[in-house]
Write a protein that holds these residues in place. Structure first.
Motif, PDB file in Angstrom:
ATOM      1  N   SER A 292      -7.089  -3.990  55.974  1.00 22.94           N
ATOM      2  CA  SER A 292      -6.260  -2.811  55.729  1.00 22.94           C
ATOM      3  C   SER A 292      -7.107  -1.556  55.952  1.00 22.94           C
ATOM      4  CB  SER A 292      -5.734  -2.840  54.293  1.00 22.94           C
ATOM      5  OG  SER A 292      -6.744  -2.440  53.386  1.00 22.94           O
TER       6      SER A 292
ATOM      7  N   GLN B 138      -9.800  -1.129  53.402  1.00 24.22           N
ATOM      8  CA  GLN B 138     -10.835  -2.160  53.526  1.00 24.22           C
ATOM      9  C   GLN B 138     -11.782  -1.815  54.669  1.00 24.22           C
ATOM     10  OE1 GLN B 138      -8.111  -5.482  53.909  1.00 24.22           O
ATOM     11  NE2 GLN B 138      -8.241  -5.988  51.733  1.00 24.22           N
ATOM     12  N   ARG B 139     -11.218  -1.303  55.765  1.00 24.79           N
ATOM     13  CA  ARG B 139     -12.069  -0.891  56.898  1.00 24.79           C
ATOM     14  C   ARG B 139     -12.976   0.244  56.504  1.00 24.79           C
ATOM     15  NH1 ARG B 139      -7.170  -0.064  60.629  1.00 24.79           N
ATOM     16  NH2 ARG B 139      -6.558  -2.218  60.824  1.00 24.79           N
TER      17      ARG B 139
ATOM     18  N   THR C 106     -19.751  -7.154  48.349  1.00 25.08           N
ATOM     19  CA  THR C 106     -19.376  -7.126  46.935  1.00 25.08           C
ATOM     20  C   THR C 106     -19.512  -5.719  46.356  1.00 25.08           C
ATOM     21  OG1 THR C 106     -20.268  -9.348  46.842  1.00 25.08           O
ATOM     22  CG2 THR C 106     -19.703  -8.330  44.737  1.00 25.08           C
TER      23      THR C 106
ATOM     24  N   ARG D 130     -14.229   0.743  53.724  1.00 25.55           N
ATOM     25  CA  ARG D 130     -15.329   0.216  52.928  1.00 25.55           C
ATOM     26  C   ARG D 130     -16.340  -0.530  53.794  1.00 25.55           C
ATOM     27  NH1 ARG D 130     -12.103  -2.737  48.446  1.00 25.55           N
ATOM     28  NH2 ARG D 130     -10.256  -2.204  49.658  1.00 25.55           N
TER      29      ARG D 130
ATOM     30  N   SER E   5     -16.440 -13.693  51.465  1.00 23.36           N
ATOM     31  CA  SER E   5     -15.737 -14.468  52.493  1.00 23.36           C
ATOM     32  C   SER E   5     -15.156 -13.577  53.589  1.00 23.36           C
ATOM     33  CB  SER E   5     -14.635 -15.307  51.854  1.00 23.36           C
ATOM     34  OG  SER E   5     -13.731 -14.462  51.195  1.00 23.36           O
ATOM     35  N   ASP E   6     -15.120 -12.266  53.368  1.00 24.70           N
ATOM     36  CA  ASP E   6     -14.611 -11.357  54.401  1.00 24.70           C
ATOM     37  C   ASP E   6     -15.568 -11.216  55.585  1.00 24.70           C
ATOM     38  OD1 ASP E   6     -12.217 -10.752  53.114  1.00 24.70           O
ATOM     39  OD2 ASP E   6     -13.141  -9.161  51.922  1.00 24.70           O
TER      40      ASP E   6
ATOM     41  N   GLY F 159     -16.551  -3.666  46.906  1.00 21.82           N
ATOM     42  CA  GLY F 159     -15.293  -4.212  46.412  1.00 21.82           C
ATOM     43  C   GLY F 159     -14.588  -5.137  47.384  1.00 21.82           C
ATOM     44  N   LEU F 160     -15.333  -5.673  48.361  1.00 25.82           N
ATOM     45  CA  LEU F 160     -14.737  -6.684  49.239  1.00 25.82           C
ATOM     46  C   LEU F 160     -15.307  -8.037  48.817  1.00 25.82           C
ATOM     47  CD1 LEU F 160     -14.930  -4.756  52.631  1.00 25.82           C
ATOM     48  CD2 LEU F 160     -12.911  -5.172  51.241  1.00 25.82           C
ATOM     49  N   ASN F 161     -14.877  -9.090  49.519  1.00 27.34           N
ATOM     50  CA  ASN F 161     -15.329 -10.416  49.142  1.00 27.34           C
ATOM     51  C   ASN F 161     -16.317 -10.954  50.169  1.00 27.34           C
ATOM     52  OD1 ASN F 161     -13.725 -11.557  46.718  1.00 27.34           O
ATOM     53  ND2 ASN F 161     -12.248 -10.380  47.923  1.00 27.34           N
TER      54      ASN F 161
ATOM     55  N   ASP G 245     -16.526 -13.162  57.804  1.00 25.56           N
ATOM     56  CA  ASP G 245     -16.122 -13.809  59.057  1.00 25.56           C
ATOM     57  C   ASP G 245     -14.908 -13.175  59.701  1.00 25.56           C
ATOM     58  OD1 ASP G 245     -18.063 -15.874  59.051  1.00 25.56           O
ATOM     59  OD2 ASP G 245     -16.968 -16.808  57.386  1.00 25.56           O
ATOM     60  N   ARG G 246     -14.366 -12.133  59.110  1.00 22.14           N
ATOM     61  CA  ARG G 246     -13.136 -11.568  59.654  1.00 22.14           C
ATOM     62  C   ARG G 246     -13.451 -10.383  60.578  1.00 22.14           C
ATOM     63  NH1 ARG G 246      -9.801 -10.092  54.659  1.00 22.14           N
ATOM     64  NH2 ARG G 246      -7.970 -10.182  56.001  1.00 22.14           N
TER      65      ARG G 246
ATOM     66  N   GLN H 219      -8.205  -7.267  61.083  1.00 26.82           N
ATOM     67  CA  GLN H 219      -7.588  -8.085  60.035  1.00 26.82           C
ATOM     68  C   GLN H 219      -7.689  -7.449  58.653  1.00 26.82           C
ATOM     69  OE1 GLN H 219      -9.924 -11.659  60.869  1.00 26.82           O
ATOM     70  NE2 GLN H 219      -8.095 -12.605  61.735  1.00 26.82           N
TER      71      GLN H 219
END
Ligand SMILES: Nc1ncnc2c1ncn2[C@@H]1O[C@H](COP(=O)(O)OP(=O)(O)OP(=O)(O)O)[C@@H](O)[C@H]1O
Ligand SMILES: Nc1ncnc2c1ncn2[C@@H]1O[C@H](COP(=O)(O)OP(=O)(O)OP(=O)(O)O)[C@@H](O)[C@H]1O
Ligand code: SF4
Ligand code: SF4
Ligand SMILES: [Mg+2]
Ligand SMILES: [Mg+2]
Lengths: 338, 346
Positions: B160, B163-164, B143, B166, B150-151, B146-148, B153-154, B158
């Protein structure tokens, strides 16, 4: 506005080189279907520069990889049309598509260092496609590699053509990727954050080189970047993406002068300033939607300060708000001149 | 707030031996990537590191962290020279000194979920987060960047690019370090997420006294986050000083060229005059004689071609130029006074 309705031409423009219609991409995951791109349409004319900016994770890279036919299926699903010279790239045989890639459309990938093969020399990687397609000798391929390395300003190209990627800096790897993409003089160059690892002076040299190729060979350029300064200085037209869709598009001057979608405005307000004003930076409140959980209505509504009831249920379509400028917001007209 | 030196780096040097001998099978060539660089990083301080692509920033960072063995020099961490530390000791120190690597993808293990990537280090340093708190801490870290939650488990592929990046930042924060070396750590983020991450880094710094070595090409971020700035050219520090001084009155001709070339997010300034660095790109294998910048410097004179310039103190800054403080910057730097407010004209 061509970015919105490819069928309707407002200005007299040359026939598009590339015409994207309702492109959608999703992925199967153990947690259900993740929609990465939710229906985008745009087109590109010869020699044009189109900028794509927007939220991290909004489907910019996935969308362009789909255009290149690079999304693996499964887990990926791609639908819509990608017309190059009137032929649909998505339905053509893989053989033809491979022919198109490199020769007509080339792509510079976002993660330069991992996109390169660690076990081949940079020279080999730059000239490999060239050697195979042009059926030339090793020696000539090496000459070509050195020439391209010089063009992208890698110092002492001759000595370093035999180096491996790990012997290059981040920005040098990025320039190797750029050289590779330019080897066959493509008609369209899709550049996904091509200059993130370059300092501003080298970045300027590379952008000048690309502009030259556009002027001389009519190469069209699609530039994805988070650098709004670069967008302001190099592109003609830009699209702003949020949660898999285009939320705003238009001539770059208009986007900076009268940004219309609340997301675009939030983005412009979040830019750190060069004049060194201190204090916390402005950031858009809240977080982007979690993968696979797109909000109903307007995808931006959980973070939007001006949302109204209708935003929770009804999805706004992209529509013209001024000459050449389109936005996907229910309140676009009312809030435009705030 | 800035007092005890956390890192003191003295005359650090890094030469690489290039793998393949020259075309004619001659001797091995060596490349001096970092040449006698010294700097100090204090508690609660951010030092920005900028310079031409390939000038040795990542090499310097890796060498200071002993991810590369230095060719010479000294690195003191809280006064202790870490270059002679045995491996095991060094390993223990690592939890206090974290890195966010320039290339997010290759630094994340593709076989592991994000949960595992973030919690793995806690296996090695179990006292940081007790097992019962780990699940919640993973969610918190995600959080924060700025990720969720629920991320968790990914898998890395998977996500962007931004996102990586971060995930890499969250991993560095997971160990609650004292120093973080950020090598282009925010370059793949949109400006809003970038603002969020930069604000987060500053908050943590205010609360916990973290120190950052912040390598970036984005000069507006560097200006915003750094207390001091180091400008490198061809392996050497050419200018160093308080951020405001360097941005307001850049003294080294290379710094001036760099600042002049910053793209400005205002289409009206598109046709601004910019210094274009002419001349050969510098070759780190055979650096030019005298001042390494002379082949591209508009102010170069004979002295510059013959004698390497000493470091001169000019005001608060230290500048490696024979004529530091005597030159008029030959550039339009008005954009550093700030872009016109976007969106405020109807
Ligand atoms: N293989 C995959 N499986 C599941 N989800 C994926 C996969 N690849 C990408 N995604 C998701 O699709 C979305 C779009 O990703 P994409 O890489 O296109 O973002 P982007 O706009 O390029 O972002 P950035 O600016 O951070 O590079 C992201 O939310 C990402 O997590
Ligand atoms: N393992 C290596 N072997 C040989 N040369 C190397 C190695 N790593 C880096 N170099 C060289 O050292 C020089 C400095 O590289 P470094 O990665 O430190 O640059 P940088 O300042 O981080 O650049 P960028 O901004 O492009 O990331 C470059 O010329 C590079 O080619
Ligand atoms: S449609 Fe509504 S929620 Fe969406 S951006 Fe416009 S005002 Fe905000
Ligand atoms: S020493 Fe001479 S060549 Fe070097 S930066 Fe100064 S003026 Fe330019
Ligand atoms: Mg991307
Ligand atoms: Mg680097």
């Amino acid at each position: 506005m061509r970015a919105m309705q490819p069928y309707e031409t407002l200005d007299a423009v040359p026939a598009p080189l590339l015409d994207i219609r309702d492109l959608r991409v999703s992925f199967d995951t153990p947690h259900g279907l993740v929609k990465a791109v939710g229906g985008v349409s745009w087109s590109l004319s010869p020699g044009e520069t189109l900028g794509i900016i927007g939220e991290s994770g909004s489907g910019k890279s996935v969308g362009l990889e789909a255009i290149m036919g690079l999304i693996k299926s499964p887990p990926g699903h791609v639908s819509g049309q990608v017309l190059f010279d009137g032929r649909d790239v998505l339905t053509m045989a893989e053989r033809d598509r491979r022919q198109l890639r490199g020769e007509k459309i080339a792509m510079i990938f976002q993660d330069a260092m991992s996109a390169l093969n660690p076990s081949l020399t940079v020279g080999t990687q730059i000239a490999e496609v060239y050697r195979l397609r042009r059926k030339c000798s090793q020696a000539e391929a090496e000459r070509k590699a050195i020439e391209l390395m010089d063009r992208v300003k890698i110092p002492s190209a001759k000595t370093r053509v035999g180096c491996y990627p790990h012997e290059f800096s981040g920005g040098m790897c990025q320039r190797v990727m750029i050289a590779t993409a330019l080897a066959l003089n493509p008609q369209i160059l899709i550049a996904d954050e091509p200059t993130t690892a370059l300092d501003v002076t080298v970045q300027r040299q590379i952008m000048t080189l690309l502009a030259e190729l556009q002027r001389e060979d009519g190469m069209a350029l699609v530039l994805i970047t988070h650098d709004l300064g670069l967008v302001a200085e190099t592109v003609d037209r830009a699209m702003v993406m949020y949660a898999g869709r285009i939320v705003e598009s238009g001539p770059v001057d208009a986007l900076f002068e009268t940004p219309t979608h609340p997301y675009t405005r939030g983005l412009i307000r979040s830019m750190p300033r060069l004049d060194g004003a201190s204090g916390a930076l402005h950031a858009i409140g809240g977080t982007p939607p979690a993968a696979g959980r797109m909000p109903r209505g307007c995808a931006f509504h959980p973070r939007c300060e001006q949302r109204v009831d209708r935003c929770l249920t009804e999805r706004p379509n992209l529509r013209m708000v001024a000459k050449g400028q389109a936005a996907a917001c229910h309140l676009a007209e009312e809030t435009r001149h705030d | 707030m800035t007092d005890t030196p956390v890192f003191e780096v003295r005359d650090i040097r890094k030469d690489y031996v290039l793998g393949k001998p020259g075309l004619f099978g001659g001797k091995l060539r060596s490349l001096a990537a970092v040449r006698d660089v010294s700097f100090t990083l204090r508690r609660g301080e951010t030092v920005g590191l900028v310079g031409e692509s390939g000038c040795g920033k990542s090499s310097l960072a890796r060498t200071v962290l002993r991810l590369n063995e230095p060719t010479g020099g000294e690195v003191r961490y809280h006064g202790r020279n870490i270059l002679d530390l045995p491996k095991a000791e060094m390993q223990k120190l690592r939890r206090h000194i974290q890195v966010v690597f320039q290339d997010p993808y290759s630094s994340l293990d593709p076989r592991f979920t994000v949960r595992r990537i973030l919690s793995e280090p806690w296996q090695v340093f179990p006292d940081i987060v007790p097992p019962a708190r780990r699940e919640a801490r993973v969610a918190e870290l995600l959080t924060l960047v700025g990720l969720n939650p629920s991320d968790a488990d990914r898998y890395p592929h998977q996500f962007s690019g931004g996102q990586r990046q971060r995930i890499g930042i969250a991993r560095a924060l997971a160990l609650e370090p004292e120093v973080i070396v950020c090598d282009e750590a925010v370059s793949a983020l949109d400006v809003s997420v970038q603002a969020q991450v930069v604000n987060l880094l500053k908050d943590l710094q205010d609360k916990l006294g973290l120190a950052y070595l912040f390598i970036a090409h984005d000069l507006s971020v560097v200006r915003h986050i750094s207390d001091r700035v180091i400008v490198m050219y061809l392996g050497q520090v050419v200018e160093e000083g308080p951020t405001d001084a360097v941005f307001r009155t850049p003294r080294h001709p290379y710094t001036v060229a760099l600042l002049s070339a910053v793209p400005v997010p205002d289409p009206k300034q598109k046709d601004r005059d910019v210094i274009v660095l002419e001349g050969e790109v510098p070759n780190p294998i055979m650096p030019p004689s005298g001042c390494p910048f002379h082949p591209r410097c508009a102010h170069a004179r004979d002295l510059c071609r013959q004698t390497p310039p000493p470091v001169r103190e000019v005001g608060d800054a230290r500048v490696r130029c024979h004529f530091a403080g005597e030159l008029e910057p030959a550039a339009d730097l008005r954009h550093l006074a700030g872009p016109s407010e976007p969106g405020d004209r109807a």
